[in-house]
Enzyme design. Structure first.
Site, PDB file in Angstrom:
ATOM      1  N   GLY A 130     -14.106   7.451   8.236  1.00  0.00           N
ATOM      2  CA  GLY A 130     -13.159   6.759   7.368  1.00  0.00           C
ATOM      3  C   GLY A 130     -12.907   5.350   7.859  1.00  0.00           C
TER       4      GLY A 130
ATOM      5  N   HIS B 177       0.834  10.490  -5.657  1.00  0.00           N
ATOM      6  CA  HIS B 177       0.692   9.320  -4.806  1.00  0.00           C
ATOM      7  C   HIS B 177       0.301   9.623  -3.369  1.00  0.00           C
ATOM      8  CE1 HIS B 177       1.301   5.181  -3.739  1.00  0.00           C
ATOM      9  NE2 HIS B 177       2.260   5.453  -2.881  1.00  0.00           N
TER      10      HIS B 177
ATOM     11  N   PHE C 183      13.668  -1.583   0.331  1.00  0.00           N
ATOM     12  CA  PHE C 183      12.751  -0.553  -0.129  1.00  0.00           C
ATOM     13  C   PHE C 183      13.489   0.768  -0.209  1.00  0.00           C
ATOM     14  CE2 PHE C 183       8.227   0.326  -0.811  1.00  0.00           C
ATOM     15  CZ  PHE C 183       7.781  -0.944  -1.127  1.00  0.00           C
TER      16      PHE C 183
ATOM     17  N   THR D 146       4.674  -1.226  -7.452  1.00  0.00           N
ATOM     18  CA  THR D 146       5.350  -1.089  -6.166  1.00  0.00           C
ATOM     19  C   THR D 146       6.857  -0.875  -6.275  1.00  0.00           C
ATOM     20  OG1 THR D 146       5.855  -2.168  -4.074  1.00  0.00           O
ATOM     21  CG2 THR D 146       5.515  -3.608  -5.939  1.00  0.00           C
ATOM     22  N   GLU D 147       7.352  -0.071  -5.329  1.00  0.00           N
ATOM     23  CA  GLU D 147       8.797   0.093  -5.160  1.00  0.00           C
ATOM     24  C   GLU D 147       9.439  -1.256  -4.817  1.00  0.00           C
ATOM     25  OE1 GLU D 147       9.476   3.849  -3.207  1.00  0.00           O
ATOM     26  OE2 GLU D 147      10.827   2.809  -1.855  1.00  0.00           O
TER      27      GLU D 147
ATOM     28  N   SER E 189       3.837   4.769   5.179  1.00  0.00           N
ATOM     29  CA  SER E 189       2.436   5.171   5.331  1.00  0.00           C
ATOM     30  C   SER E 189       1.672   4.102   6.091  1.00  0.00           C
ATOM     31  CB  SER E 189       1.781   5.427   3.980  1.00  0.00           C
ATOM     32  OG  SER E 189       1.771   4.256   3.215  1.00  0.00           O
ATOM     33  N   LEU E 190       1.997   2.835   5.831  1.00  0.00           N
ATOM     34  CA  LEU E 190       1.321   1.766   6.574  1.00  0.00           C
ATOM     35  C   LEU E 190       1.714   1.809   8.043  1.00  0.00           C
ATOM     36  CD1 LEU E 190       1.470  -1.166   3.967  1.00  0.00           C
ATOM     37  CD2 LEU E 190      -0.507   0.204   4.606  1.00  0.00           C
TER      38      LEU E 190
ATOM     39  N   GLN F  79       3.789  13.891  -2.745  1.00  0.00           N
ATOM     40  CA  GLN F  79       4.717  12.916  -3.321  1.00  0.00           C
ATOM     41  C   GLN F  79       4.238  12.360  -4.657  1.00  0.00           C
ATOM     42  OE1 GLN F  79       5.425   8.707  -1.543  1.00  0.00           O
ATOM     43  NE2 GLN F  79       7.275   9.871  -1.190  1.00  0.00           N
TER      44      GLN F  79
ATOM     45  N   HIS G 149       5.027   9.240  -6.966  1.00  0.00           N
ATOM     46  CA  HIS G 149       5.696   7.932  -6.971  1.00  0.00           C
ATOM     47  C   HIS G 149       6.314   7.748  -8.353  1.00  0.00           C
ATOM     48  CE1 HIS G 149       6.365   3.634  -6.777  1.00  0.00           C
ATOM     49  NE2 HIS G 149       6.010   3.621  -5.514  1.00  0.00           N
TER      50      HIS G 149
ATOM     51  N   GLY H 252      -7.209   1.913   7.023  1.00  0.00           N
ATOM     52  CA  GLY H 252      -6.330   1.392   8.069  1.00  0.00           C
ATOM     53  C   GLY H 252      -6.341   2.221   9.341  1.00  0.00           C
ATOM     54  N   ALA H 253      -6.227   3.538   9.221  1.00  0.00           N
ATOM     55  CA  ALA H 253      -6.144   4.381  10.418  1.00  0.00           C
ATOM     56  C   ALA H 253      -7.448   4.334  11.204  1.00  0.00           C
ATOM     57  CB  ALA H 253      -5.813   5.818  10.034  1.00  0.00           C
TER      58      ALA H 253
ATOM     59  N   LEU I  23      -0.213   2.131  -9.658  1.00  0.00           N
ATOM     60  CA  LEU I  23       1.061   1.956  -8.974  1.00  0.00           C
ATOM     61  C   LEU I  23       1.752   0.634  -9.325  1.00  0.00           C
ATOM     62  CD1 LEU I  23       2.776   3.247  -6.711  1.00  0.00           C
ATOM     63  CD2 LEU I  23       1.543   1.780  -5.108  1.00  0.00           C
TER      64      LEU I  23
ATOM     65  N   ARG J 138       7.871  11.286   2.059  1.00  0.00           N
ATOM     66  CA  ARG J 138       7.684  10.046   2.798  1.00  0.00           C
ATOM     67  C   ARG J 138       8.497   8.914   2.184  1.00  0.00           C
ATOM     68  NH1 ARG J 138       4.674   5.621   2.037  1.00  0.00           N
ATOM     69  NH2 ARG J 138       3.235   6.409   0.456  1.00  0.00           N
TER      70      ARG J 138
ATOM     71  N   ARG K  45      11.693   8.461  -3.234  1.00  0.00           N
ATOM     72  CA  ARG K  45      10.809   8.695  -4.373  1.00  0.00           C
ATOM     73  C   ARG K  45      10.946  10.083  -4.982  1.00  0.00           C
ATOM     74  NH1 ARG K  45       5.645   5.707  -1.503  1.00  0.00           N
ATOM     75  NH2 ARG K  45       6.448   3.600  -1.815  1.00  0.00           N
TER      76      ARG K  45
ATOM     77  N   ASP L 264     -11.454  14.644   1.842  1.00  0.00           N
ATOM     78  CA  ASP L 264     -12.651  15.014   2.612  1.00  0.00           C
ATOM     79  C   ASP L 264     -12.307  15.541   4.010  1.00  0.00           C
ATOM     80  OD1 ASP L 264     -13.313  13.485   0.398  1.00  0.00           O
ATOM     81  OD2 ASP L 264     -14.996  12.481   1.347  1.00  0.00           O
TER      82      ASP L 264
END
Lengths: 581, 232
Positions: A14, A349, A117, A251-252, A396-397, A237, A239, A17-18, A249, A391, A283, A218
């Protein structure tokens, strides 16, 4: 065709980001990143509103407040040791991104800009706080690019457009993965001491979703097939503000900047559901409120949507702080958010659940948190658990970066100490058999099933019976349907017989992942006879801490059946309370 | 409404020449072209190959030549394309299969401009300061999603595949005009080299093609100016 063999210390599955954050923290080791997309196409890039960190650039803020909000937002299911790490390390993480060049929006005095947020408050719930650090409304895009740039700088080795088909274990240790090179159909065996699963979410189990087509669970399914349980999969979740019908999406951050929700009668309905935080409640609460309004016939013009109104913010704020969502609304709906309200509906989401890990990203396989040596997971495909039953936006970021880094660092330690285990005999055999079955179909002929038809049915049924509202009856029904789809999946045959960029075959493999993930989601949701966070059972509308303050673990047994067990929640600073906003 | 799609098809190692295939799908005028491509792939012809992921114009997977211009298939609606739509792979990249093109050289050029912040000085404990005006200076070029639409619409690139191309220059611009970056001289060497910005003939195809609305030609012009007159 013979498989091609590779040997690395660590393999990362993957390139979002992670995975990239782990890769940067493993630089200097023999590490390979396998991604089924070019990494810059990963779904991290679609995150909009910001990353939460108590920098206090706009007003007073403290990591303890961030931790409390996260725990309360999780409906007290998050593990508080992990949540404390999330909130503390968020701050240094944001500074690190800035030092790497991330172009955050700025305050007038040149600091990183922050906005309000959902669910993020000051003084333990008194009022919304400016905590989300943002780069206009493309924060995820900038994070993904910045991380990829750091990987280029550190000469990380990438295998782009490689789809991982199998996770290899030898004895009780991780030994690598098997992957398909999509461009030419070649099988590759990656022999490694450590593997990080960082494949993101599984939103494509639902019909209306903000998730990219690639988000097919996956890593979760690979782990499940290797005998690893999945944790807390019943918590998914929705959204509140997806574009009507499309699920894209909004955004919030649009509500963080002051946007308001209205039903078809022109009422600001959130006053009835969350009198203090209103449109900035978490959310799960807003999505349920919208569903209730819609079910009562309070949708706009009798349709299945409500309005998100930004008009009072004015052109300047909308175009400079929310340029991308403005573009989406103009492109896909043909309306201008400066002069018209936006039709929105809840959209699938984020999976709070996933592959269970400890705070170092190490995968743990049972109620006693026994580590499976060499296997790691981070990001949405993992469950640490920092998000519990729901969440908060921006977290998540934080999660992908804080725990991507921790996983990368611990993998660095592990590969320095561990021996390379031998490969299992004929390591690519299972992967080869899977591809052969999907290509040749049942016994080479007979009535073949179509991937698209099965997937459509799965997504529709999950949306209908296992989304914002659930009942024992709806879940029992969808459980049978998913099982039937699993049977029919055995009869799938793809149309494309070639090996060159065969996305027909890729989608068939992905459907298998989706079915496995959906099966665990439904099984765990049916068992949990309470309502907590995003899991709302109409037949059990109350939270029940006596019976259900615990994490679920869903595992595939040798017979193929799913088996559920449970493990306790780690509670340190904040005792469970009634959750009101 | 009914839509006719005329799609240029080719498979590496199998077909000697590309050929045209026609499909007819039933669709809503507000559907994306991507939805129509999916309708073909999922219900008519599973062998059709194209890339896609986010489906709302952010990931950059599905740039292709649509009715003769580069667009993202997920960011153009059928009502704006008419009832006979021609779809081809982007020009100037080798075709792997159908609408899927080779991206490796494109990404190589991206790496060539060293697309990461180069700040020699030790960072402070907190963030480096940057005024909103300094941040605004390079805002436009931060939007790039590396979809390739600009580079493959550029005649200078078609005639010289070694040209860095607009996308790589956009990414370089993003750092060149970032007040925190301290590598101006190094960056200008790469950008001013033989296959750098001077290959640009100011044709504006790139600006027209950009699905993110980046003023690409203007960004390239600013780099040229920096080479001639110094950065300002």
């Amino acid at each position: 065709m013979e498989a091609v063999y590779h040997r690395y210390d660590a393999v990362i599955v993957g390139g979002g980001g992670a995975g990239l954050m782990a890769a940067v923290n493993l630089a200097g080791q023999e590490v390979a990143v396998l991604s089924k997309l070019y990494p810059v196409r990963s779904h991290t890039g679609t995150a909009q509103g910001g990353i939460g960190a108590a920098l206090g650039n706009v007003e007073e803020d403290h990591w303890e407040w961030h931790m409390f909000d996260t725990v309360k937002g999780s409906d007290y299911l998050a593990d508080q040791d992990a949540t404390e790490i999330l909130a503390r390390e968020a701050v240094e993480t944001v500074y690190e991104l800035e030092h790497w060049g991330l172009p955050f929006s700025r305050t007038p005095d040149g600091k990183i800009a922050q906005r309000r947020f959902g669910g993020h408050t000051r003084e333990f719930g008194k009022a919304p706080v400016h905590r989300s650090c943002y780069a206009a409304d493309r924060t995820g895009h900038m994070i993904l690019q910045t991380l990829y740039q750091q990987c280029i700088k550190n000469r990380v080795k990438f295998f782009d457009e490689y789809l991982v088909l199998d996770l290899l274990l030898e004895g009780q240790r991780t030994a690598g993965v098997v992957a398909l090179s999509i461009a030419d159909g070649q099988l590759h065996v990656f022999h490694a001491k450590a593997v990080l699963l960082a494949t993101g979410g599984c939103g494509r189990i639902y019909q209306i979703t903000s998730n990219a087509h690639a988000l097919t669970g996956d890593g979760m399914a690979l782990a499940l097939r290797a005998g690893v349980p999945l944790e807390d999969m019943e918590f998914f979740q929705f959204h509140p503000t997806g574009i009507y019908k499309l699920g894209i999406l909004i955004t919030e951050g649009a509500r963080g900047e002051g946007g308001k929700l209205f039903n078809g009668r022109g009422e600001r309905f959130m006053e009835r559901y969350a009198p203090t935080l209103l449109d900035l409640a978490p959310r799960d609460i807003i999505s349920r409120a919208i569903y209730r309004e819609l079910r009562q016939g309070h949708g706009v013009e009798g349709k299945w949507y409500v309005h998100l109104d930004l008009r009072h913010l004015g052109r300047e704020v909308i175009e400079t702080k929310l340029p991308d969502i403005t573009d989406f609304v103009r492109t896909y709906l043909g309306i201008d958010p400066i002069t018209e309200p936006i039709p929105v509906q809840p959209t699938a989401h984020y999976a709070m659940g996933g592959v269970p890990t400890d705070v170092s990203g190490r995968v743990v396989v049972d109620e006693k948190n026994t580590v499976l040596p060499g296997l790691y997971a981070a990001g949405e495909c993992a469950c640490v658990s920092v998000h519990g039953a729901n969440r908060l936006g921006t977290n998540s970021l934080v999660d992908i970066l804080v725990f991507g880094r921790r996983a990368g660092r611990d993998m660095g330690r592990y590969v320095g100490e561990a021996e390379l285990p031998p490969l299992p005999a004929q390591p690519e055999e299972r992967a080869r058999a899977l591809l052969a079955r999907l290509r040749e179909g049942p016994n080479g002929d007979g009535r073949a099933e179509s991937v698209a038809a099965l997937r459509d049915e799965l997504q529709r049924e999950m949306m209908d019976k296992a989304s914002v509202f659930r009942t024992g009856e709806s879940l029992a029904e969808v459980r049978e349907q998913v099982r039937a789809l699993q049977e029919r999946y055995q009869q799938v045959r793809v149309q494309d017989r070639g090996w060159v960029f065969n996305t027909d075959l890729v989608e068939a493999v992905e459907l298998g992942f989706l079915l496995d993930v959906a099966e665990v989601t439904v099984e765990a949701a049916l068992a949990r006879q309470e309502s907590r966070g995003a899991h709302y059972r109409e037949d059990f509308p109350q939270r029940d801490d006596v019976k259900w303050l615990k994490h679920s673990l869903g595992r595939r047994t040798a017979s193929g059946a799913l088996e559920l067990s449970y493990k306790p929640v780690t509670i340190t600073r904040f005792q469970p309370q009634e959750r009101k906003y | 409404m009914k839509v006719k799609l005329r799609i240029k098809r080719f498979e590496r190692g199998k077909d000697r020449e590309p050929y045209w295939a026609e499909y007819e799908v039933e669709a809503e005028p507000t559907d994306r072209l991507l939805d129509a491509l999916h309708a073909v792939k999922w219900y008519q012809d599973g062998t059709l190959a194209f890339r896609r992921s986010c489906a709302h114009g952010v990931c950059g997977s599905d740039a292709m030549l649509i009715n003769g211009v580069n667009r993202l298939a997920c960011k153009v609606l059928l009502k704006d394309l008419g009832q006979r739509i021609t779809v081809e792979p982007m020009r100037g990249f080798a075709v792997i299969k159908d609408l899927v093109v080779e991206f490796d050289r494109f990404m190589e050029k991206y790496r060539l401009v060293e697309p990461y912040l180069k700040a020699g000085s030790e960072p402070p404990a907190k963030e480096r300061l940057q005024t909103p005006e300094e941040r605004e200076r390079f805002d436009d070029t931060t939007k790039c999603i590396l979809c390739g639409a600009c580079t493959t619409s550029c005649p200078s690139f078609w005639s010289n595949p070694d040209y860095l191309g607009p996308a790589a220059i956009v990414q370089a611009h993003r750092f060149l005009f970032d007040s925190r970056d301290e590598a101006t001289a190094e960056r200008l060497v790469v950008l001013g080299a033989r296959d750098g910005v001077w290959r640009c003939r100011t044709i504006y195809n790139c600006t027209d093609a950009c699905p993110r609305g980046i003023e690409v030609t203007r960004a390239i012009g600013e780099v040229k100016k920096a080479l001639l007159l110094g950065k300002r």
